[in-house]
Design an enzyme around this catalytic site. Structure first.
Site, PDB file in Angstrom:
ATOM      1  N   LYS A 258       4.407   1.399  12.251  1.00  0.00           N
ATOM      2  CA  LYS A 258       4.772   1.446  10.837  1.00  0.00           C
ATOM      3  C   LYS A 258       6.204   0.938  10.687  1.00  0.00           C
ATOM      4  CE  LYS A 258       1.990   5.445   9.416  1.00  0.00           C
ATOM      5  NZ  LYS A 258       1.152   4.770   8.405  1.00  0.00           N
ATOM      6  N   ASP A 329      -2.924   1.764  13.398  1.00  0.00           N
ATOM      7  CA  ASP A 329      -2.451   2.653  12.335  1.00  0.00           C
ATOM      8  C   ASP A 329      -3.622   3.216  11.519  1.00  0.00           C
ATOM      9  OD1 ASP A 329      -0.591   4.039  10.903  1.00  0.00           O
ATOM     10  OD2 ASP A 329       0.106   2.324   9.713  1.00  0.00           O
ATOM     11  N   ARG A 333      -9.255   7.783  10.833  1.00  0.00           N
ATOM     12  CA  ARG A 333     -10.716   7.616  10.791  1.00  0.00           C
ATOM     13  C   ARG A 333     -11.311   7.676  12.193  1.00  0.00           C
ATOM     14  NH1 ARG A 333     -10.079   1.970   7.807  1.00  0.00           N
ATOM     15  NH2 ARG A 333      -8.235   3.090   7.096  1.00  0.00           N
TER      16      ARG A 333
HETATM   17  N1  BES Z   1      -1.487   8.430   7.617  1.00  0.00           N
HETATM   18  C1  BES Z   1      -1.666   7.124   7.092  1.00  0.00           C
HETATM   19  C2  BES Z   1      -1.929   7.136   5.585  1.00  0.00           C
HETATM   20  C3  BES Z   1      -0.820   7.616   4.708  1.00  0.00           C
HETATM   21  C4  BES Z   1       0.013   6.720   4.072  1.00  0.00           C
HETATM   22  C5  BES Z   1      -0.664   8.970   4.439  1.00  0.00           C
HETATM   23  C6  BES Z   1       0.996   7.177   3.226  1.00  0.00           C
HETATM   24  C7  BES Z   1       0.338   9.423   3.608  1.00  0.00           C
HETATM   25  C8  BES Z   1       1.163   8.521   2.998  1.00  0.00           C
HETATM   26  C9  BES Z   1      -2.857   6.431   7.768  1.00  0.00           C
HETATM   27  O1  BES Z   1      -3.066   6.776   9.090  1.00  0.00           O
HETATM   28  C10 BES Z   1      -2.584   4.978   7.739  1.00  0.00           C
HETATM   29  O2  BES Z   1      -1.660   4.561   8.371  1.00  0.00           O
HETATM   30  N2  BES Z   1      -3.411   4.229   7.036  1.00  0.00           N
HETATM   31  C11 BES Z   1      -3.263   2.824   6.950  1.00  0.00           C
HETATM   32  C12 BES Z   1      -4.609   2.193   7.113  1.00  0.00           C
HETATM   33  C13 BES Z   1      -4.570   0.700   7.266  1.00  0.00           C
HETATM   34  C14 BES Z   1      -3.941   0.323   8.581  1.00  0.00           C
HETATM   35  C15 BES Z   1      -5.982   0.159   7.171  1.00  0.00           C
HETATM   36  C16 BES Z   1      -2.681   2.487   5.582  1.00  0.00           C
HETATM   37  O3  BES Z   1      -3.089   3.110   4.595  1.00  0.00           O
HETATM   38  O4  BES Z   1      -1.819   1.634   5.523  1.00  0.00           O
HETATM   39 ZN    ZN Z   2      -2.382   8.632   9.660  1.00  0.00          ZN
HETATM   40 MN    MN Z   3      -1.912   5.595  10.417  1.00  0.00          MN
END
Ligand code: BES
Ligand code: ZN
Ligand code: MN
Length: 479
Positions: A258, A329, A333
């Site tokens: 991230k 990331d 899932r």
């Molecule tokens: N934990 C994150 C989602 C998240 C984002 C929670 C902001 C709380 C606040 C999740 O694991 C994630 O990183 N999701 C990605 C998915 C993508 C790589 C398809 C996202 O939403 O960017």
């Molecule tokens: Zn996450």
């Molecule tokens: Mn993530």
């Protein structure tokens, strides 16, 4: 978390630190208030005040107006917010107890005021060296003829489990590892009469939990899958209600790192779904609801070392399906999928996942809504919507058309772990659908689990959202 004692009072309370909830048109009791006070109160009501503090040198009384106004069109939520205002007064004046007298004599009104008051009194200051939060607020007396001791207990349990979940979410990942999380949940499970089972790394390997293990690969901390179960001897549902909560202790994004500013800073909160599922189970058990419910919480962090799973890897999941990892990331899932396939073996009536799953859900509805979707019968979503309005943990139902599943097609595996540019919240839900064969409901709480802009009864940090909603939902199913 500060434990507040709840008390049901039957006799006329002493008029010290008393909160009078009145309807806008209620006559104020002349035995309690002088003519001058009544004049003043009427004047403040005319100015649309919702909370009218009255100071008597050594103590305070408060008038709370029920009903809606232009700041909030929802009656119960308006009262919760007034509860939050009241919490400020309690704090600045260092009151250690309050007696709530509800002249409207509505159970929900008193309960909502208490919720707002207690949720707003929450603070997380264990890491502050000089904790000058002042005298602690210790006791709430409730004087309301409609209230039974069971009602009081239910209310007390609710605010306690929400505070407990908030504590866990606020706790930094450095001190709340997956193992520690499992310890905390086990301790609470024992206190609430839930049965608990922990599957550690070695068992997870034997069980072929490829999703959980792949996310954990880059971590020095072992994963654990936490199972909580409540089975009332007179359970009204034959098939269990199943819950799965995301327990990512810290989400660095893994090799698909991230970008640090903002996106990584609060990822200690990525186990909020797991905390909510656990909090729900604790409230069910402590209230001894006549149901059968099971929760699975896969817990691990998502970090990087030389063994970390990588984009391009193909992972064989617990149910045998293969997943091409296109983004590390999208880890939530991966771990939820394994938990879903495992819980499927209990033949649940439905399975509900709750997770901080996608930034996409958060962008779509912001901090005000929970994104809901799934293939379960519409009656479940209607009930979730109703419970959501009641608790003000509102859901927005997204489409769940099969067209979205095509976005997950992989060239070399059964599916890949990310969809395309658009509809990120939905493709995440569609991914999960591959791992259960039972009616499925998915709640994405990414937008609501953690607040950056304090408002009403939510201070900075964890909100505990999901517990009040799902408790009301489960309760309504058995009515
Ligand atoms: N934990 C994150 C989602 C998240 C984002 C929670 C902001 C709380 C606040 C999740 O694991 C994630 O990183 N999701 C990605 C998915 C993508 C790589 C398809 C996202 O939403 O960017
Ligand atoms: Zn996450
Ligand atoms: Mn993530």
């Amino acid at each position: 978390m500060n434990n507040i004692i709840f008390n049901l009072v039957k006799d006329t309370p002493q008029l010290v630190n008393t909160v009078f909830i009145v309807d806008r048109f209620d006559k104020l009791d002349k035995n309690i208030f002088s003519d001058r006070e009544i004049d003043y109160i009427q004047h403040r009501i005319a100015q649309n005040a919702r909370l009218i503090p009255l100071n008597y040198f050594y103590h305070w009384n408060f008038i709370v107006l029920s009903g809606t106004d232009e700041s909030c069109g929802d009656e119960l939520e308006a009262i919760r917010r007034t509860g939050a205002e009241l919490a400020e007064k309690v704090k600045t004046n260092e009151l250690d107890f309050l007696t709530i007298v509800d002249h409207t004599q509505k159970k929900e009104t008193t309960a909502a005021l208490v919720e707002g008051l207690v949720l707003a009194s929450y603070s997380f200051n264990k890491f502050k060296k000089n904790d000058n939060s002042g005298k602690l607020f210790k006791r709430i007396n409730i004087f309301n003829k409609d209230f039974t001791t069971a009602d009081i207990d239910e209310l007390e349990i609710m605010v306690q489990t929400v505070s407990f979940a908030r504590d866990l979410v606020n706790e930094p990942a450095s001190s709340l590892t997956a193992t520690k999380f499992a310890d905390e949940l086990t301790r609470m499970a024992h206190m609430s009469g839930l049965s608990v089972e922990l599957y550690r790394k070695e068992e997870l390997k034997k069980m072929n939990m490829g999703g959980i293990l792949s996310v954990n690969q880059g971590s020095e901390e072992p994963p654990v899958l936490i199972k909580l179960e409540w089975k009332h001897p007179k359970s009204k549902n034959k098939k269990p209600y199943a819950f799965v909560g995301k327990g990512v202790m810290y989400d660095s994004g893994g090799l698909s790192l991230k970008p640090t500013t903002k996106s990584m800073d609060y990822m200690k909160s990525d186990m909020a779904g797991g905390a909510a599922a656990a909090g729900l189970m604790f409230s069910i058990a402590r209230n001894k609801l006549p149901i059968h419910a099971i929760a699975l919480i896969p817990a691990t962090d998502n970090r990087i070392n030389s063994k970390a799973f990588a984009p391009g890897d193909v992972v064989t999941m617990h149910n045998g399906k293969t997943v091409e990892v296109m983004n590390t990331d999208a880890e939530g899932r991966m771990i939820l999928a394994d938990a879903l396939s495992l819980i499927d073996k209990h033949e649940p009536e439905f399975v509900l996942s709750i997770a901080t799953l996608t930034g996409s859900a958060s962008r779509a509805v912001g901090p005000y809504g929970i994104v809901a979707m799934g293939n379960a019968k519409q009656k479940y979503f209607d009930q979730l919507e109703e419970s959501g309005e009641k608790t003000y943990e509102r859901i927005v139902q997204f489409p769940f058309w099969d067209d979205y599943a095509t976005m997950l097609k992989s060239d070399i595996a059964d599916l890949k772990n990310i969809g395309g540019e658009s509809a990120g919240a939905i493709t995440a839900g569609k991914f999960l659908e591959n791992f259960t064969s039972h009616p499925f409901i998915h709640l994405d709480i990414a937008g609501v689990a953690y607040t950056h802009t304090p408002r009403d009864y939510y201070k900075f940090g964890a909100t505990g959202v999901g517990i009040r909603l799902l408790y009301d939902f489960v309760k309504s199913l058995t009515k």
